[in-house]
Design an enzyme around this catalytic site. Structure first.
Site, PDB file in Angstrom:
ATOM      1  N   SER A 292      45.230   4.208 -36.226  1.00 52.08           N
ATOM      2  CA  SER A 292      46.359   4.028 -35.318  1.00 52.08           C
ATOM      3  C   SER A 292      46.095   2.925 -34.284  1.00 52.08           C
ATOM      4  CB  SER A 292      46.671   5.379 -34.651  1.00 52.08           C
ATOM      5  OG  SER A 292      47.874   5.337 -33.942  1.00 52.08           O
ATOM      6  N   ASP A 303      43.688 -10.891 -36.866  1.00 46.82           N
ATOM      7  CA  ASP A 303      44.779 -11.809 -37.200  1.00 46.82           C
ATOM      8  C   ASP A 303      44.813 -13.034 -36.297  1.00 46.82           C
ATOM      9  OD1 ASP A 303      45.470 -10.087 -39.165  1.00 46.82           O
ATOM     10  OD2 ASP A 303      47.460  -9.598 -38.409  1.00 46.82           O
ATOM     11  N   LYS A 317      46.476   3.959 -40.846  1.00 43.52           N
ATOM     12  CA  LYS A 317      47.640   4.651 -40.274  1.00 43.52           C
ATOM     13  C   LYS A 317      48.508   3.619 -39.555  1.00 43.52           C
ATOM     14  CE  LYS A 317      49.119   8.289 -37.065  1.00 43.52           C
ATOM     15  NZ  LYS A 317      49.898   7.456 -36.133  1.00 43.52           N
TER      16      LYS A 317
END
Length: 551
Positions: A292, A303, A317
């Site tokens: 999460s 990223d 998740k």
């Protein structure tokens, strides 16, 4: 062109009518079935031969509905609201201690620094004999835990037995609001690498990480790097994940996007402040239990090429929950959206929207996983958690170590050691001597810590299969010979795994003197993921190479 428009308009109108009809039909079906359900329950309750408990019956109905959703969508009854509060705030009413239960008794295993148990002088290893007037022998750990918790300000009456002397002491301990700090430990590793351990994303956790980082920077002006340890961190508040990312990622950078059925709830979350440090090399540690909000931070760092992810594949998740109020002080925690990392990928690993004929769900297959690209052009994939830039194998405990832990012999020996040593060296420097290890071997004499090695388990599986297929009689003699050859010597297994068992003993012993912070500090000396991160920082070319390597 006009002819095309005349043709297109009825098509659009028809599509609109079909959508409207489908929505109307859907809500009609909902209303219809609610009426049927109400009538069904009314008739059943009126005419069934025995009384039916309405709350129990309704709860079963709710749970049956929830089985068609995901594990994170849940009904929260009033009595469980404290658990929901704890997940968001890290606060609960209690005594600030964890427990461990054997077949008869429950003992204190960990004490929260500054909590009521700590103030009352309770020690790890103390045995709970009586609890609120009840004999605690045979109580389950769950039942004990329920009695230990309570509203802040209330009094807990408890009797302890000293594990060494057997002396019993009655105490009245006032419960407090326990605030579990999300930053469980921070410090320097090898004097030039900052290490911060985070266990959950609760209120103000980002501020605590920032304060820890700034203190470590102050202690060492030329840090080689920062290790942010999110291993086994289950996540929590999304806003805190964004704020934490902002410590290392500069202002106005996209961290996460949420998208769901209600389109006007879709949102982009960007950093709002100038970063505390955009240049210090950064490693985020993850494992399969990092989930999460942990994955939001790891995904943003990866990223945006702000740092490296080291460890194992994260949980996967990618679902966002919202809490909705229901009547009678109950709540619905419902999945309302999926989240997407800056590159546009959703890392949700299990597809709950598609079930097979038996209602089972499965992981997103590799064939359906799409490739995305980081800011620097590194390939990353969706649909299966955050893949580390430096992947490390999971380290499993040996069967003998697992057996010693399960039987609580590591725990009990640490208690014995504590009562025979008034003090020890600092947490980071403590080491169990060879003489102490021999004493541990002596302590184990006559104790049952039987277990099966993996080889024995495989051999047993072969025997069962061979019997089913009626081949065993033909190989029974060879089987007995092989079984005899691999039969393990428990003491030899301990000596073979001496280093690992010593580490477990040292961590548990240090916990007696310096609590959980000491346990973590001692473990850093042999933590393979932490040592791998330190090695990367001490090899700058490797750090840069991993940031540039196409995955």
């Amino acid at each position: 062109m006009k002819k095309y428009i005349r043709f297109a308009m009825p098509a659009i109108l028809l599509a609109t009518m079909l959508v409207g009809f489908n929505d109307s039909d859907k809500y009609f079906q909902i209303a219809k079935n609610l009426d049927i359900f109400a009538a069904f329950y009314r008739e059943l309750n009126t005419y069934y031969v025995d009384d039916l408990p309405p709350e129990k019956l309704m709860n079963k109905g709710i749970q049956a509905i929830l089985e068609e959703t995901d594990p994170y969508t849940d009904f929260i009854p009033e009595e469980n609201l404290e658990d929901l509060k704890f997940m968001a705030t890290g606060k609960y009413g209690g005594i600030g201690a964890a427990t461990v239960t054997d077949s008869n008794w429950t003992s204190i295993s960990d004490i929260y620094e500054g909590g009521p148990m700590h103030k009352a002088g309770v020690k790890a290893g103390d045995i709970i004999v009586r609890l609120e007037g009840q004999n605690a022998k045979g109580m389950s750990n769950e039942d004990v835990s329920k009695l230990l918790k309570g509203n802040a300000g209330s009094t807990l009456n408890i009797t302890f037995r000293n594990p060494m002397t057997g002396v019993e002491t009655a105490k009245s301990i006032q419960r407090e609001e326990i605030n579990v700090r999300p930053v469980s430990y921070y410090g320097l590793v090898e004097n030039d690498v900052a290490y911060i351990k985070m266990i959950q994303f609760t209120e103000n956790c980002a501020l605590q990480v920032q304060e820890a980082f700034e203190k470590l920077k102050e202690q060492h002006k030329n840090l080689k790097g920062v290790v942010l340890d999110l291993r086994s961190n289950p996540g929590g508040l999304l806003d805190e994940a964004v704020s934490l990312s902002n410590i290392f990622i500069d202002k106005n950078k996209l961290i996460v996007t949420t998208k769901g059925k209600v389109k006007n709830w879709d949102r982009e979350y960007k950093t709002t402040k100038t970063a505390i440090d955009m240049h210090v090399p950064l490693v985020v540690l993850t494992n399969h239990n990092s989930a999460s909000a942990s994955e939001i931070v790891a995904g943003a760092v990866q990223d945006l090429d702000r740092g490296l992810i080291v460890g194992q594949l994260s949980f996967g998740k990618g679902l966002v929950q919202t809490t909705r109020a229901l009547p009678y002080n109950t709540k619905l925690k419902v999945t309302t959206a999926k989240y997407y990392t800056p590159s546009g990928r959703c890392i949700q690993a299990i597809d709950y929207s598609h079930r097979n004929s038996e209602g089972e769900v499965d992981y997103v297959p590799d064939s359906l996983r799409k490739t995305f690209y980081t800011a620097a052009g590194r390939a990353v994939k969706d649909g299966g958690g955050i893949e580390p830039d430096e992947k490390l194998k999971v380290t499993y405990l040996s069967p003998i170590a697992v057996a010693l832990l399960r039987k609580q012999f590591i725990f009990n020996y640490a208690t014995k050691y504590y009562y025979s040593h008034k003090e020890i060296e600092t947490a980071g420097n403590f080491s169990l001597s060879d003489a102490d290890f021999e004493d541990f071997l002596h302590y184990l004499e006559g104790k049952d810590y039987s277990y099966k090695t993996r080889s024995e388990e495989s051999l047993e599986s072969f025997k069962n299969t061979a019997k089913k297929e009626k081949y065993f009689d033909a190989v029974a003699k060879e089987f007995d010979q092989l079984q005899l050859k691999i039969k393990h010597d428990k003491k030899q297994d301990i000596l073979k795994n001496k280093t690992e068992i010593k580490h477990l003993l040292e961590e548990e012993i240090v916990n007696r003197y310096y609590l959980s912070k000491g346990r973590i500090e001692r473990s850093l000396a042999w933590d393979k993921e932490v040592l791998a991160a330190v090695d990367i920082f001490h090899t700058p070319n490797k750090y840069q190479q991993l940031l540039q390597t196409k995955k």
